[in-house]
Design an enzyme around this catalytic site. Structure first.
Site, PDB file in Angstrom:
ATOM      1  N   LEU A 145       0.826  -1.208   0.000  1.00 57.24           N
ATOM      2  CA  LEU A 145       0.000   0.000   0.000  1.00 57.24           C
ATOM      3  C   LEU A 145       0.855   1.252   0.000  1.00 57.24           C
ATOM      4  O   LEU A 145       1.846   1.330   0.740  1.00 57.24           O
ATOM      5  CB  LEU A 145      -0.894   0.016   1.249  1.00 57.24           C
ATOM      6  CG  LEU A 145      -1.554   1.355   1.618  1.00 57.24           C
ATOM      7  CD1 LEU A 145      -2.606   1.748   0.586  1.00 57.24           C
ATOM      8  CD2 LEU A 145      -2.163   1.313   3.014  1.00 57.24           C
ATOM      9  N   SER A 146       0.474   2.247  -0.806  1.00 59.30           N
ATOM     10  CA  SER A 146       1.064   3.576  -0.753  1.00 59.30           C
ATOM     11  C   SER A 146       2.567   3.511  -1.020  1.00 59.30           C
ATOM     12  O   SER A 146       2.981   3.099  -2.094  1.00 59.30           O
ATOM     13  CB  SER A 146       0.726   4.221   0.597  1.00 59.30           C
ATOM     14  OG  SER A 146       0.916   5.596   0.592  1.00 59.30           O
ATOM     15  N   ALA A 147       3.411   3.916  -0.060  1.00 60.03           N
ATOM     16  CA  ALA A 147       4.853   3.772  -0.261  1.00 60.03           C
ATOM     17  C   ALA A 147       5.217   2.306  -0.438  1.00 60.03           C
ATOM     18  O   ALA A 147       6.134   1.963  -1.190  1.00 60.03           O
ATOM     19  CB  ALA A 147       5.616   4.367   0.919  1.00 60.03           C
ATOM     20  N   ALA A 150       4.417   1.575  -3.995  1.00 59.33           N
ATOM     21  CA  ALA A 150       5.487   2.073  -4.863  1.00 59.33           C
ATOM     22  C   ALA A 150       6.702   1.151  -4.795  1.00 59.33           C
ATOM     23  O   ALA A 150       7.355   0.902  -5.812  1.00 59.33           O
ATOM     24  CB  ALA A 150       5.862   3.493  -4.453  1.00 59.33           C
TER      25      ALA A 150
END
Length: 379
Positions: A145-147, A150
């Site tokens: 999720l999120s970072a 990425a």
């Protein structure tokens, strides 16, 4: 070019003002002593269900900023699903010594290359899990999720031969940013390379020629932390990498849940994209329908279990029951991370300030240091 004062202001706004999200959830994970090379200095936490058998799949899960591995597992329900279907879980966990906000350093050059940093730490953890627990090296998957999303893109790009599939939730394309100002801009959907250039960056990240991992991408249309345009950029990056046509082979909608699927020339599904209408920043879950996961900060009960959908797309779990997605307005009101609800944003930036050239005391140096201290970035 972004000014120093603007960057400092953005960094100050990005500082955490609360305990790690979901940190109080039940901890089902145990520590794994990392015996391999660990240049990223990450912690390893694992879950092995009682139903685990030789040759079982491995799922690598990367938490978001301000989160812990245990908190993300509690919210997403991955260990509950592992109990049902008998796969192993590896949770690399960020340390505050690396990043004060517990973010994976998804755009720092030293951490996103194949042969070093956090990427290589995670790769060696995977090798150790496979060897220690007799897991199937052909069925290794990664999600985040999120970072963490990425960084999932980073892992898929730098070690594509390791993974059968991946899932990026509210994340960004691989190599979309290489500096701190770029990272802020990409999160907001500003600037960035086109699809062909992004696909080229994946090709350059390793010598791999394919086949490429299958990919599931998830995003809320009302995400104001990581703009939903990043989902389209991720799809373009991996679609163009594989020479897949722009038009989806299949589309479907149920309430506010919209799914598109891109297939290869043989009709095999390679990429899917899920847009949740009106949802803010976080992981979509449906604990009532699946008994999987728990609502909380950035764990959004919108009637869609992304955890089970992802596992089903990978072929390691059954498809979930029909989603119960509410209309757009209801989803936005019910979402714990909807834009109207004030809370810290989980996607933070690495707290690894580079040394600055000395200047005379009382001059520019003092101004910068005072500003960094006010932002909580320097003691």
């Amino acid at each position: 070019m972004r000014t120093l004062s603007d960057t400092i202001a953005r960094l100050a706004a990005a500082q955490p003002h609360a305990a790690p999200a979901n940190a109080t959830g039940r901890d089902r994970l145990v520590d794994m002593l990392v015996t391999g090379f660990n240049p990223g200095q990450l912690r390893a936490r694992i879950y092995l269900p009682e139903s685990l058998r030789p040759g079982a799949p491995l799922v690598v899960v990367l938490h978001g900023c301000t989160q812990t591995a245990a908190g993300y597992d509690h919210g997403s329900g991955w260990s509950t699903l592992a109990d049902r279907y008998g796969f192993a879980l590896l949770y690399p966990e960020q340390q505050r010594a690396n990043n004060a906000n517990l973010c994976f350093n998804w755009f720092v050059p030293d951490d996103i290359r194949r042969d070093g940093g956090e990427v290589l730490s995670i790769r060696h953890m995977i090798e150790q899990m496979i060897a220690d627990h007799d897991l199937d090296p052909a069925r290794v998957f990664v999600t985040g999720l999120s970072a963490g999303g990425a960084m999932t893109a980073v892992m898929l790009a730098t070690w594509p031969e390791v993974f059968a599939g991946g899932a990026i939730v509210a994340g960004l394309p691989f190599a979309s940013a290489r500096t701190m100002p770029q990272a802020f801009d990409r999160m907001r959907g500003h600037g960035g390379a086109g699809g062909e250039e992004l696909a080229g960056r994946v090709r350059e990240a390793s010598s791999h020629q394919g086949p490429w991992p299958i990919l599931s991408v998830w995003h809320g249309t009302a995400d104001h932390t990581v703009a939903a345009s990043n989902m389209e950029a991720i799809v373009d990056q991996w679609r163009l990498l594989q020479g897949i046509d722009e038009t989806p082979a299949h589309t479907e909608s149920l309430g506010g849940h919209h799914r598109r699927v891109w297939s290869d020339a043989h009709g095999n599904a390679r990429i899917e994209a899920h847009a949740i209408d009106g949802m803010g920043h976080g992981t979509p879950i449906a604990p009532g329908a699946t008994g999987c996961g728990m609502a909380g900060p950035y764990m959004l009960d919108v009637g869609v279990s992304s955890t089970q959908h992802i596992a089903a797309f990978w072929g390691i779990a059954d498809a979930p029951v029909a989603d119960r997605v509410a209309p757009r307005a209801a989803v936005a009101e019910a979402s714990p991370a909807a834009p109207r609800v004030a809370q810290p944003k989980p996607l933070r930036l690495p707290a690894r300030p580079r040394p600055m050239a000395p200047v005379e005391a009382g001059g520019v140096k003092k101004v910068i240091e005072d500003a960094l201290r006010a932002a909580g970035l320097m003691r």
